[in-house]
Motif scaffolding. Sequence first.
Motif, PDB file in Angstrom:
ATOM      1  N   SER A 146       0.826  -1.219   0.000  1.00 10.71           N
ATOM      2  CA  SER A 146       0.000   0.000   0.000  1.00 10.71           C
ATOM      3  C   SER A 146       0.851   1.255   0.000  1.00 10.71           C
ATOM      4  CB  SER A 146      -0.926   0.001   1.212  1.00 10.71           C
ATOM      5  OG  SER A 146      -1.805  -1.105   1.181  1.00 10.71           O
ATOM      6  N   LEU A 147       2.022   1.200   0.617  1.00  8.24           N
ATOM      7  CA  LEU A 147       2.856   2.398   0.737  1.00  8.24           C
ATOM      8  C   LEU A 147       3.975   2.448  -0.294  1.00  8.24           C
ATOM      9  CD1 LEU A 147       3.188   2.555   4.637  1.00  8.24           C
ATOM     10  CD2 LEU A 147       1.540   3.709   3.155  1.00  8.24           C
ATOM     11  N   SER A 148       3.981   1.497  -1.231  1.00  9.69           N
ATOM     12  CA  SER A 148       5.035   1.495  -2.244  1.00  9.69           C
ATOM     13  C   SER A 148       4.873   2.683  -3.177  1.00  9.69           C
ATOM     14  CB  SER A 148       4.987   0.179  -3.035  1.00  9.69           C
ATOM     15  OG  SER A 148       3.744   0.056  -3.714  1.00  9.69           O
ATOM     16  N   GLY A 149       5.945   3.033  -3.805  1.00  7.65           N
ATOM     17  CA  GLY A 149       5.901   4.151  -4.759  1.00  7.65           C
ATOM     18  C   GLY A 149       5.994   5.514  -4.098  1.00  7.65           C
ATOM     19  N   GLY A 150       6.468   5.574  -2.867  1.00  5.02           N
ATOM     20  CA  GLY A 150       6.645   6.868  -2.197  1.00  5.02           C
ATOM     21  C   GLY A 150       5.350   7.512  -1.758  1.00  5.02           C
ATOM     22  N   ALA A 191      -2.849   2.337   5.945  1.00  5.58           N
ATOM     23  CA  ALA A 191      -1.934   2.448   4.804  1.00  5.58           C
ATOM     24  C   ALA A 191      -2.705   2.441   3.475  1.00  5.58           C
ATOM     25  CB  ALA A 191      -0.924   1.307   4.837  1.00  5.58           C
ATOM     26  N   TYR A 192      -3.730   1.574   3.394  1.00  8.98           N
ATOM     27  CA  TYR A 192      -4.538   1.528   2.171  1.00  8.98           C
ATOM     28  C   TYR A 192      -5.298   2.833   1.966  1.00  8.98           C
ATOM     29  CZ  TYR A 192      -8.168   0.199  -1.131  1.00  8.98           C
ATOM     30  OH  TYR A 192      -9.011   0.164  -2.213  1.00  8.98           O
ATOM     31  N   ALA A 193      -5.877   3.362   3.057  1.00  4.16           N
ATOM     32  CA  ALA A 193      -6.618   4.616   2.957  1.00  4.16           C
ATOM     33  C   ALA A 193      -5.702   5.763   2.538  1.00  4.16           C
ATOM     34  CB  ALA A 193      -7.289   4.925   4.292  1.00  4.16           C
ATOM     35  N   THR A 194      -4.471   5.750   3.043  1.00  5.23           N
ATOM     36  CA  THR A 194      -3.525   6.804   2.664  1.00  5.23           C
ATOM     37  C   THR A 194      -3.273   6.793   1.164  1.00  5.23           C
ATOM     38  OG1 THR A 194      -2.454   6.645   4.827  1.00  5.23           O
ATOM     39  CG2 THR A 194      -1.206   7.692   3.066  1.00  5.23           C
ATOM     40  N   ARG A 195      -3.082   5.614   0.597  1.00  6.34           N
ATOM     41  CA  ARG A 195      -2.840   5.531  -0.848  1.00  6.34           C
ATOM     42  C   ARG A 195      -4.103   5.866  -1.633  1.00  6.34           C
ATOM     43  NH1 ARG A 195       1.259   2.722  -3.450  1.00  6.34           N
ATOM     44  NH2 ARG A 195       0.960   2.681  -5.717  1.00  6.34           N
ATOM     45  N   ALA A 196      -5.248   5.315  -1.173  1.00 10.69           N
ATOM     46  CA  ALA A 196      -6.483   5.511  -1.944  1.00 10.69           C
ATOM     47  C   ALA A 196      -6.915   6.975  -1.946  1.00 10.69           C
ATOM     48  CB  ALA A 196      -7.588   4.632  -1.371  1.00 10.69           C
ATOM     49  N   LEU A 197      -6.773   7.649  -0.784  1.00 11.03           N
ATOM     50  CA  LEU A 197      -7.258   9.035  -0.695  1.00 11.03           C
ATOM     51  C   LEU A 197      -6.305  10.035  -1.341  1.00 11.03           C
ATOM     52  CD1 LEU A 197      -8.642   9.026   2.972  1.00 11.03           C
ATOM     53  CD2 LEU A 197      -9.941   8.882   0.837  1.00 11.03           C
ATOM     54  N   THR A 198      -5.040   9.637  -1.553  1.00  9.93           N
ATOM     55  CA  THR A 198      -4.081  10.592  -2.130  1.00  9.93           C
ATOM     56  C   THR A 198      -3.708  10.282  -3.564  1.00  9.93           C
ATOM     57  OG1 THR A 198      -2.246   9.288  -1.215  1.00  9.93           O
ATOM     58  CG2 THR A 198      -3.093  11.100   0.132  1.00  9.93           C
ATOM     59  N   PRO A 211      -3.885  10.496  -7.371  1.00  8.53           N
ATOM     60  CA  PRO A 211      -4.468  11.566  -8.215  1.00  8.53           C
ATOM     61  C   PRO A 211      -5.702  11.113  -8.975  1.00  8.53           C
ATOM     62  CG  PRO A 211      -2.076  11.481  -8.451  1.00  8.53           C
ATOM     63  CD  PRO A 211      -2.471  10.267  -7.675  1.00  8.53           C
ATOM     64  N   ASP A 212      -5.701   9.856  -9.418  1.00  9.65           N
ATOM     65  CA  ASP A 212      -6.847   9.410 -10.213  1.00  9.65           C
ATOM     66  C   ASP A 212      -7.989   8.848  -9.375  1.00  9.65           C
ATOM     67  OD1 ASP A 212      -5.582   7.192  -9.271  1.00  9.65           O
ATOM     68  OD2 ASP A 212      -5.297   6.229 -11.244  1.00  9.65           O
ATOM     69  N   GLN A 213      -7.761   8.700  -8.078  1.00 13.70           N
ATOM     70  CA  GLN A 213      -8.809   8.178  -7.166  1.00 13.70           C
ATOM     71  C   GLN A 213      -9.394   6.867  -7.692  1.00 13.70           C
ATOM     72  OE1 GLN A 213      -9.941   9.820  -4.177  1.00 13.70           O
ATOM     73  NE2 GLN A 213      -8.039  10.981  -4.572  1.00 13.70           N
ATOM     74  N   SER A 214      -8.505   5.978  -8.163  1.00 10.10           N
ATOM     75  CA  SER A 214      -8.961   4.729  -8.759  1.00 10.10           C
ATOM     76  C   SER A 214      -9.234   3.623  -7.743  1.00 10.10           C
ATOM     77  CB  SER A 214      -7.919   4.234  -9.772  1.00 10.10           C
ATOM     78  OG  SER A 214      -6.672   4.014  -9.116  1.00 10.10           O
ATOM     79  N   LEU A 215      -8.656   3.721  -6.555  1.00 11.65           N
ATOM     80  CA  LEU A 215      -8.857   2.679  -5.564  1.00 11.65           C
ATOM     81  C   LEU A 215     -10.150   2.919  -4.799  1.00 11.65           C
ATOM     82  CD1 LEU A 215      -5.232   2.309  -4.156  1.00 11.65           C
ATOM     83  CD2 LEU A 215      -6.398   0.830  -5.796  1.00 11.65           C
ATOM     84  N   PRO A 216     -10.976   1.866  -4.628  1.00  9.46           N
ATOM     85  CA  PRO A 216     -12.260   2.063  -3.944  1.00  9.46           C
ATOM     86  C   PRO A 216     -12.115   1.996  -2.428  1.00  9.46           C
ATOM     87  CG  PRO A 216     -12.094  -0.192  -4.704  1.00  9.46           C
ATOM     88  CD  PRO A 216     -10.842   0.506  -5.170  1.00  9.46           C
ATOM     89  N   LEU A 217     -13.157   2.430  -1.739  1.00 12.87           N
ATOM     90  CA  LEU A 217     -13.309   2.283  -0.286  1.00 12.87           C
ATOM     91  C   LEU A 217     -12.182   2.945   0.499  1.00 12.87           C
ATOM     92  CD1 LEU A 217     -14.416  -1.470  -0.132  1.00 12.87           C
ATOM     93  CD2 LEU A 217     -15.870   0.568  -0.190  1.00 12.87           C
ATOM     94  N   GLY A 218     -11.631   4.004  -0.020  1.00 15.23           N
ATOM     95  CA  GLY A 218     -10.576   4.698   0.710  1.00 15.23           C
ATOM     96  C   GLY A 218     -11.101   5.349   1.968  1.00 15.23           C
ATOM     97  N   LEU A 219     -12.272   5.991   1.880  1.00 15.14           N
ATOM     98  CA  LEU A 219     -12.851   6.640   3.054  1.00 15.14           C
ATOM     99  C   LEU A 219     -13.281   5.593   4.092  1.00 15.14           C
ATOM    100  CD1 LEU A 219     -13.705   9.261   4.401  1.00 15.14           C
ATOM    101  CD2 LEU A 219     -15.922   9.069   3.223  1.00 15.14           C
ATOM    102  N   ALA A 220     -13.834   4.465   3.640  1.00 13.97           N
ATOM    103  CA  ALA A 220     -14.235   3.406   4.570  1.00 13.97           C
ATOM    104  C   ALA A 220     -13.014   2.844   5.306  1.00 13.97           C
ATOM    105  CB  ALA A 220     -14.951   2.287   3.809  1.00 13.97           C
ATOM    106  N   ALA A 221     -11.889   2.723   4.585  1.00  8.81           N
ATOM    107  CA  ALA A 221     -10.670   2.248   5.239  1.00  8.81           C
ATOM    108  C   ALA A 221     -10.179   3.246   6.278  1.00  8.81           C
ATOM    109  CB  ALA A 221      -9.600   1.983   4.189  1.00  8.81           C
ATOM    110  N   ALA A 222     -10.252   4.551   5.971  1.00  4.70           N
ATOM    111  CA  ALA A 222      -9.851   5.574   6.944  1.00  4.70           C
ATOM    112  C   ALA A 222     -10.769   5.538   8.163  1.00  4.70           C
ATOM    113  CB  ALA A 222      -9.865   6.947   6.300  1.00  4.70           C
ATOM    114  N   TRP A 223     -12.059   5.319   7.907  1.00  6.29           N
ATOM    115  CA  TRP A 223     -12.998   5.213   9.046  1.00  6.29           C
ATOM    116  C   TRP A 223     -12.681   3.993   9.914  1.00  6.29           C
ATOM    117  CZ3 TRP A 223     -16.638   1.180   9.628  1.00  6.29           C
ATOM    118  CH2 TRP A 223     -17.517   1.330  10.706  1.00  6.29           C
ATOM    119  N   LEU A 224     -12.396   2.884   9.287  1.00  5.73           N
ATOM    120  CA  LEU A 224     -12.064   1.674  10.052  1.00  5.73           C
ATOM    121  C   LEU A 224     -10.771   1.871  10.849  1.00  5.73           C
ATOM    122  CD1 LEU A 224     -12.993  -1.255  10.563  1.00  5.73           C
ATOM    123  CD2 LEU A 224     -11.561  -1.951   8.633  1.00  5.73           C
ATOM    124  N   ALA A 225      -9.820   2.566  10.261  1.00 12.34           N
ATOM    125  CA  ALA A 225      -8.551   2.794  10.967  1.00 12.34           C
ATOM    126  C   ALA A 225      -8.706   3.770  12.118  1.00 12.34           C
ATOM    127  CB  ALA A 225      -7.501   3.318   9.991  1.00 12.34           C
TER     128      ALA A 225
END
Length: 664
Positions: free
Chosen positions: A32-36, A94-101, A103-117
């Motif tokens: 999830s945190l790969s690619g800087g 970590a998943y929410a960090t990648r999904a919410l940041t 640029p294309d917002q292609s990963l789903p459930l980023g906000l749900a992951a942040a809520w769970l965390a």
Amino acid sequence: MGTLRDEDLVRRIGGWSLAALTLALFGTVPLSLSGGVMSRPGIVSPSPDLWTGLIVAGFALSGAALIQLRPRNWIGWILVVSGLLQVTNVAVDAYATRALTDPDQSLPLGLAAAWLASWTWIPSLLLPVIVLPPLYPTGRPASAYWSWHVRMALIGIGLVVLVAATGQGGVDDTVPGTRLPWEAPAWWVWAVGLSAAILLISTAAVTVVGTLVRAIRAKTPERQQLLWLLSVVAAMLATVFTEYRLLFAIAYGLVPVAVTIGVLRYRLLGIEVALRRTLLYVPLTLLVALVVGGLTTAFARLVPEGPVPLLIASAVVAVLVIPASGRLRTLVDRLVLGERADPLALVDRVGAGLEIDHDDPVAAMLEAVASAAGTSYTVVRDVNGRLVAEVGSPEGAGLDLPLRHRGVQLGTLTVGPRRGASQVTEQDGRLVAALAPHLAVVIRSARLAEELARERIRVTTATLAERDRLRRDLHDGLGPSLAGIALGLQAAGTAHRTDPDAVPSLLERTRAEAELAVSEIRRVLDGLRPSSLDLHGLEGAVRDTAASLGMGEAGGPTFDLQAGALPALPPQVEEAAFRIVAESLTNVARHSAASHCTVQLNQANGDLRVRVCDDGRGLSSLAGSGHGLDSMRKRATEIGGTVCVEIANPQGTLVTAVLPLETP
């Protein structure tokens, strides 16, 4: 039994499955945190490091191992669930960090992951701190009170999670500006949050204080287990509010390890030594720091320059620390060691047990010694290795101690190590060595009591048998003779009036009857049981007889009595054996001119075997069948035994008697 084993197998598989899931989730964090990702603008939370992985692995693997060994102990499940909640927090954050940041917002459930965390970290911290101690170390509440306490703690944790999950809370901890699509009303946060805070604060305080009280009241090994847990939890709580994240990570990561060790092998790492040193030196260090800091600050205002404030503070510390350390050491030893902190008190308590009546005093005293020393097992064996008393079951290497009383070896005391230990410690060895003389006194007293009881039974049985024999002899022998004398005198009186010439013959017959009565009285007297048998037993009576014949004295033959372990002998067998030995010794003293005589008394194949051997002139002086030899054979034959008189090798006479212990 098969159903229970199947359930345990399911639990073990479930525990290792959750542990594997925990490690797998942590493995997704680098992806999830790969690619800087963590270097993107606006991200403020540091990325998970090696310490986080070690903590997660510690909880997961320790919990799974505990479930494997104790599948019905809930502590293992608490550790596994705590590790799973921790890794869920880290992985979804970590998943929410990648999904919410992205640029294309292609990963789903980023906000749900942040809520769970935002809330999964809460139960992962609170479960080991508030819920685990009341269940430790058995996995079940110690009482109904603690059962209700666990329920209230779970409700408090649930309310805190509810507040965190329904509010904006920490959803934007990693990515600022992140908002949930709803807003919880203020009254909801205050009402539920205040109730949750009250429940958590009260249950946390009760957990800490209650566990400390349990530790003080508990006995070994539960006391050491509870103190071990309290030390680790206290270290975690002491570092949670500090800026040193590494210290908290280390303390928190030690919780599952300490819990697992405490449940399975509480003495594996020498926790008593660690506890005693920690509880002693940490308060002393704080005391020195406070005294030095406070006094130097106070005196610095009076003497701003120079070493005077430090010297005064050092002097006060030197005067204060020595008595304080002594008192603190005593308190720590009592807290950690319990009763073992004062060995003399244990010795006095065990000694007080000598004043109490017990059905089996040796077993009761041995149990008291085992309880005082905290050993896993204790065994007492006599000098022949036979088991006398036993408490517990063997575990680890034992320590053997001799049991002596007044210089006599009574047996051996074997003590095992404390439960969970591999060997007996030096301190426990010294304590048991101090208690061993008390146990030896009890063993000696018990043996004397048994010997007295056997002797009382033997004397009583012999007395009753002798009384029955006297009654039978007087009734069957002397009684008819006296009756015949009375009838003869009566007949002589009648003849004196009617036939005076018949009187002399009647008186002659009466005189003959009187002589027979005298002979019968002598026979009865000769058959009386020797008093020395009642006073000293067979061995003592034989020694007395030999001494009365001059054996073992100057000018007389030497004497040696060899007696094995003899059972309680029937009176007629004991008397027959004594008569045979006494007659043989009389012949040796009067006729053999021997220089040495040996008497052997042994039991073999249900018989009493008697051997009297001398090194005298042999059978030449006893040729023929004398009255003494006939008397020995008769006494043996009456009880179904035999007597053999033969020439000894190389010279002398050997008398052998075989007397059955079960007389016909």
